[in-house]
Design a protein around this motif. Structure first.
Motif, PDB file in Angstrom:
ATOM      1  N   VAL A 142      22.445  -5.748  -3.597  1.00  0.00           N
ATOM      2  CA  VAL A 142      23.808  -5.642  -4.124  1.00  0.00           C
ATOM      3  C   VAL A 142      23.732  -5.075  -5.539  1.00  0.00           C
ATOM      4  O   VAL A 142      22.735  -5.249  -6.238  1.00  0.00           O
ATOM      5  N   GLU A 150      29.617  -8.171  -3.455  1.00  0.00           N
ATOM      6  CA  GLU A 150      29.061  -9.443  -2.994  1.00  0.00           C
ATOM      7  C   GLU A 150      30.160 -10.353  -2.465  1.00  0.00           C
ATOM      8  O   GLU A 150      29.959 -11.064  -1.480  1.00  0.00           O
ATOM      9  N   ARG A 169      19.913 -12.231  -1.757  1.00  0.00           N
ATOM     10  CA  ARG A 169      20.465 -11.082  -2.484  1.00  0.00           C
ATOM     11  C   ARG A 169      19.442 -10.561  -3.498  1.00  0.00           C
ATOM     12  O   ARG A 169      18.772 -11.343  -4.169  1.00  0.00           O
TER      13      ARG A 169
END
Length: 338
Positions: A142, A150, A169
């Motif tokens: 991200v 996100e 992430r």
């Protein structure tokens, strides 16, 4: 005023707005028919309903003197609009709803341009991510922690009944270089916008693209409550021009679309727009986002979608306060196109 000076002074004025909603800067009366529109990022073909209407003189024909500025993020659009530094702008639907409810931001959505999220999950054809359930246990790149991408990911996972905690992430750049992280196995996929996916495909990267749908209005046009009320005629003319621009672009074949892109490029610095095949693919993908609900109702706020979006944001714990103000209005759309 130069763009850098404009954004610097405006950002400074807006920096304290949301933490201190009672503090408003002193601004001069708005000149009739004169509006400034702020995009959430550097100019791209995603903003073509505004850019084309400006370059083709559609705003001028409606009596609107529109200045278009490139911003630095979806949150900044809400802040500067609320601070009355710009009259209107484009921002993410989820970001806007959270600012409106949680921070009592005095801005309201008067149109929805992208009915669905413009973001996509980009993976490799060798290990494709084809549906939200494929993300369980995976690592996803991200651009920024807690950003709109996100938030879209979390809402899509919630909607698809996938445990968000199972999806790790990693921070990545919004560029083709992120595909190298897939190749090196650092991430299984990364999030990008429609344009990024198209550029990668055009550059012959072996990518698989999954469009994201989080159930929330994708991209909206916002205005400060009192500014909208005091300048209704200007906003009606603005939205009429934007609607006409979008409808003209929707109706164009590739030859006409290429001329429209060239016209926009002549007035605005749009990276990548000089590559005609990529630009046309980019335009086609963005047109789909405008027409998700009903081609005749481009830019209209769809009531059922807003209700679902609010419900999902509450389920995700992202709306922390009661909804005391209307989240959107179709009054401007109806006056412009009804």
């Amino acid at each position: 005023m130069k763009r850098r000076e404009f954004l610097g002074s405006a950002a400074a004025a807006a920096a304290t707005l949301l933490p201190f909603p009672g503090l408003m800067p002193v601004v001069h009366a708005q000149e009739k028919g004169k509006l400034t529109f702020l995009t959430p990022s550097s100019f791209s073909l995603a903003f073509s309903p505004i850019l084309y209407a400006s370059a083709a003189g559609i705003f001028a024909k409606e009596g609107v003197d529109l200045k278009v500025e490139a911003g630095r993020g979806a949150a900044q659009v809400v802040q500067l609009t609320a601070a009355k530094q710009v009259q209107t702008g484009r921002t993410g639907g989820g970001n806007y709803m959270m600012a409106r409810v949680n921070n009592q931001a005095p801005v309201i959505a008067f149109a929805t341009i992208a009915q669905r999220s413009p973001f996509a999950v980009i993976s490799s054809k060798d290990a494709p991510i084809l549906k939200p359930q494929d993300l369980a246990g995976k690592t996803v790149g991200v651009q920024s922690a807690g950003g709109s991408m996100e938030a879209t990911l979390d809402l899509m996972l919630l909607r698809s009944k996938v445990d968000a905690k199972s999806v790790r992430r990693e921070r990545v750049a919004d560029s083709a270089a992120s595909f190298g992280m897939i190749e090196s196995k650092r991430v299984h996929a990364f999030l990008g916008n429609t344009s990024a996916a198209i550029r990668l495909t055009a550059a012959n990267y072996p990518v698989e693209t999954m469009r994201m749908d989080d159930g929330v209005p994708g991209q909206v046009y916002v205005a400060e409550d009192s500014v909208l009320a005091a300048n209704k005629d200007a906003f009606v003319a603005f939205l009429r021009a934007a609607y006409r621009s979008a409808q003209e672009l929707i109706a164009m074949d590739d030859a006409a679309l290429a001329k429209a892109v060239a016209l926009m490029r002549g007035k605005f610095d749009i990276p990548g727009s000089d590559n005609t095949p990529i630009a046309l693919a980019d335009m086609r993908a963005n047109r789909e986002l405008w027409m998700t609900a009903d081609p005749k109702h481009v830019l209209r706020n769809v009531e059922s979608q807003w209700a679902e979006g609010e419900s999902l944001l509450r389920q995700a714990g992202l709306l922390k306060q009661p909804t005391t103000k209307p989240l959107y209005t179709n009054e401007i759309w109806e006056a412009a196109n009804g």
